[in-house]
Write a protein that holds these residues in place. Structure first.
Motif, short mmCIF file in Angstrom:
data_model
loop_
_atom_site.label_atom_id
_atom_site.label_comp_id
_atom_site.label_asym_id
_atom_site.label_seq_id
_atom_site.Cartn_x
_atom_site.Cartn_y
_atom_site.Cartn_z
N LYS A 12 -21.06 28.77 -39.04
CA LYS A 12 -21.24 30.22 -39.16
C LYS A 12 -21.28 30.93 -37.81
O LYS A 12 -20.74 32.02 -37.65
N ARG A 13 -21.99 30.34 -36.85
CA ARG A 13 -22.19 30.95 -35.53
C ARG A 13 -21.83 29.96 -34.43
O ARG A 13 -21.99 28.75 -34.62
N THR A 14 -21.40 30.50 -33.31
CA THR A 14 -21.07 29.67 -32.16
C THR A 14 -21.83 30.20 -30.94
O THR A 14 -21.66 31.36 -30.57
N GLY A 15 -22.65 29.34 -30.36
CA GLY A 15 -23.40 29.69 -29.17
C GLY A 15 -22.58 29.39 -27.92
O GLY A 15 -21.84 28.41 -27.88
N LEU A 16 -22.73 30.26 -26.92
CA LEU A 16 -21.98 30.09 -25.68
C LEU A 16 -22.90 30.23 -24.47
O LEU A 16 -23.81 31.06 -24.47
N THR A 31 -23.92 34.64 -28.60
CA THR A 31 -23.58 33.94 -29.84
C THR A 31 -22.62 34.86 -30.59
O THR A 31 -22.85 36.07 -30.67
N VAL A 32 -21.55 34.26 -31.11
CA VAL A 32 -20.57 35.04 -31.86
C VAL A 32 -20.38 34.43 -33.24
O VAL A 32 -20.58 33.22 -33.41
N PRO A 33 -20.01 35.24 -34.22
CA PRO A 33 -19.65 34.66 -35.51
C PRO A 33 -18.47 33.71 -35.29
O PRO A 33 -17.52 34.07 -34.57
N THR A 34 -18.51 32.54 -35.86
CA THR A 34 -17.48 31.54 -35.61
C THR A 34 -16.07 32.05 -35.92
O THR A 34 -15.13 31.71 -35.21
N HIS A 35 -15.94 32.87 -36.93
CA HIS A 35 -14.59 33.36 -37.28
C HIS A 35 -14.01 34.27 -36.19
O HIS A 35 -12.81 34.56 -36.20
N THR A 36 -14.82 34.68 -35.21
CA THR A 36 -14.32 35.53 -34.11
C THR A 36 -14.17 34.77 -32.79
O THR A 36 -13.86 35.39 -31.77
N ALA A 65 -20.28 9.70 -35.00
CA ALA A 65 -20.14 11.15 -35.11
C ALA A 65 -20.84 11.63 -36.38
O ALA A 65 -20.79 10.97 -37.42
N SER A 66 -21.49 12.78 -36.30
CA SER A 66 -22.20 13.31 -37.46
C SER A 66 -21.21 14.00 -38.40
O SER A 66 -20.04 14.20 -38.07
N GLU A 67 -21.71 14.37 -39.56
CA GLU A 67 -20.88 14.98 -40.58
C GLU A 67 -20.25 16.30 -40.11
O GLU A 67 -19.14 16.64 -40.52
N SER A 68 -20.92 17.03 -39.26
CA SER A 68 -20.42 18.34 -38.85
C SER A 68 -19.21 18.29 -37.93
O SER A 68 -18.59 19.32 -37.67
N VAL A 69 -18.82 17.11 -37.45
CA VAL A 69 -17.63 17.04 -36.59
C VAL A 69 -16.36 17.38 -37.36
O VAL A 69 -15.36 17.72 -36.75
N ARG A 70 -16.43 17.34 -38.69
CA ARG A 70 -15.23 17.71 -39.46
C ARG A 70 -14.87 19.18 -39.26
O ARG A 70 -13.73 19.58 -39.48
N PHE A 71 -15.84 19.99 -38.82
CA PHE A 71 -15.57 21.39 -38.48
C PHE A 71 -15.20 21.54 -37.00
O PHE A 71 -14.46 22.44 -36.64
N ILE A 72 -15.73 20.65 -36.18
CA ILE A 72 -15.52 20.74 -34.74
C ILE A 72 -14.16 20.17 -34.33
O ILE A 72 -13.47 20.74 -33.48
N ARG A 114 -38.28 33.51 -32.93
CA ARG A 114 -37.86 32.11 -33.04
C ARG A 114 -37.03 31.84 -34.28
O ARG A 114 -36.35 30.84 -34.38
N LYS A 115 -37.09 32.76 -35.27
CA LYS A 115 -36.29 32.62 -36.48
C LYS A 115 -34.85 33.08 -36.26
O LYS A 115 -34.01 32.91 -37.14
N ASP A 116 -34.57 33.66 -35.12
CA ASP A 116 -33.24 34.17 -34.80
C ASP A 116 -32.31 32.99 -34.50
O ASP A 116 -32.31 32.45 -33.40
N LYS A 117 -31.51 32.60 -35.50
CA LYS A 117 -30.64 31.43 -35.36
C LYS A 117 -29.57 31.64 -34.29
O LYS A 117 -29.13 30.70 -33.65
N ALA A 118 -29.14 32.87 -34.08
CA ALA A 118 -28.15 33.16 -33.04
C ALA A 118 -28.74 32.85 -31.66
O ALA A 118 -28.05 32.30 -30.80
N LEU A 119 -30.01 33.17 -31.47
CA LEU A 119 -30.67 32.86 -30.20
C LEU A 119 -30.78 31.35 -30.02
O LEU A 119 -30.53 30.83 -28.93
#
Length: 141
Positions: A12-16, A31-36, A65-72, A114-119
């Motif tokens: 959903k989100r990508t941190g940079l 942090t940007v929405p992954t689709h952007t 490799a973990s399951e999420s690498v299928r997106f990476i 701390r609940k801010d997932k983008a942070l």
């Protein structure tokens, strides 16, 4: 010198995070929405010279490799096609989200913040980049 950019790619989100031009300090970028992400990278690469992109690559405790690498993995493949001139490295990102959350606690951020997932994602990218820089410096010693 050119900068090093770290990417904590998520569904959903990508941190940079990025270094200074001297590649000494890792700083949270955004942090940007992954689709952007592709629009963001195109704009960023037009403004800043980037030598290396480090992408967090999650592994399990058994080093698989973990399951999420299928997106990476599709992201990595497309990145290499779009930007063959930029060095692309993957970096083990085990525990970075937990470390980011602990960093937020240690720095005194309130529970709501701390609940801010983008942070959390941006701090995770910064931790990936800082670890990468430290490893690189240790290899040069």
């Amino acid at each position: 010198m050119a900068r090093i950019l770290a990417i904590d790619y998520g569904k959903k989100r990508t941190g940079l995070a990025v270094t200074d031009p001297g590649q000494i300090i890792a700083s949270r970028l955004t942090t940007v929405p992954t689709h952007t992400i592709w629009d963001f990278l195109k704009d960023y690469f037009q403004k800043e010279e980037v030598e290396t992109v480090v992408v967090g690559y999650p592994k399990q405790m058994n080093n698989q490799a973990s399951e999420s690498v299928r997106f990476i993995n599709p992201f990595l493949k497309k990145f290499q096609q779009k930007y063959p001139e930029i060095n692309l490295e993957i970096y083990d990102e085990r525990f970075t989200s937990k470390m980011a959350f602990q960093t937020m606690i240690d720095s005194g951020l309130k529970k709501q913040k701390r609940k801010d997932k983008a942070l959390v994602d941006a701090i995770s990218a910064t931790i990936i980049l800082q670890d990468y820089l430290e490893q690189k410096r240790n290899l040069l010693r």
